[in-house]
Design an enzyme around this catalytic site. Sequence first.
Site: not given
Length: 166
Positions: A83-85, A121-122, A136
Amino acid sequence: MSSSTTSTSPTLSHLNQQGEANMVDVTEKAMTSRTATAQGVISMNRATFELITTGKHKKGDVFAVARIAGIQAAKKCSDLIPLCHPLMLSKVQVDFSLDEENSQVKVTSLCRLTGQTGVEMEALTAVSVACLTLFDMCKAADPAMEIGNIKVLTKEGGKSGHWQSL
């Protein structure tokens, strides 16, 4: 704990009136400069910490790879979080600070744009993927590494103004 210059609404903006998942409509929101910073920490054993901080890791400069991965992740956030733009980021920065005493790497990100929605969020995605990339690249040397303390440090812009983690 956190502090804010304005109070926040207790409603969940990503649910419609029927309680279904919903992408927030930002059409009527003002275009403003928005910035967010986030951080995370990866802990490892002393030998692995020395291997990556002295540049002796056989995979090369793990910090350069993790930085690029974090930047790329911020740009792809809307592909990962449903739901992130999709955003036109104007700045993404990923930095590392070393805690030799505790064999930890603190990863910090900054995301910025001029737009109608925030970039928290970014910033969180950049930090998370940078930490995962360090993991990793070093897992063969230290499979017991731990990633944690991922959080938003600050956000600025938009209607809510400035917010900072305590």
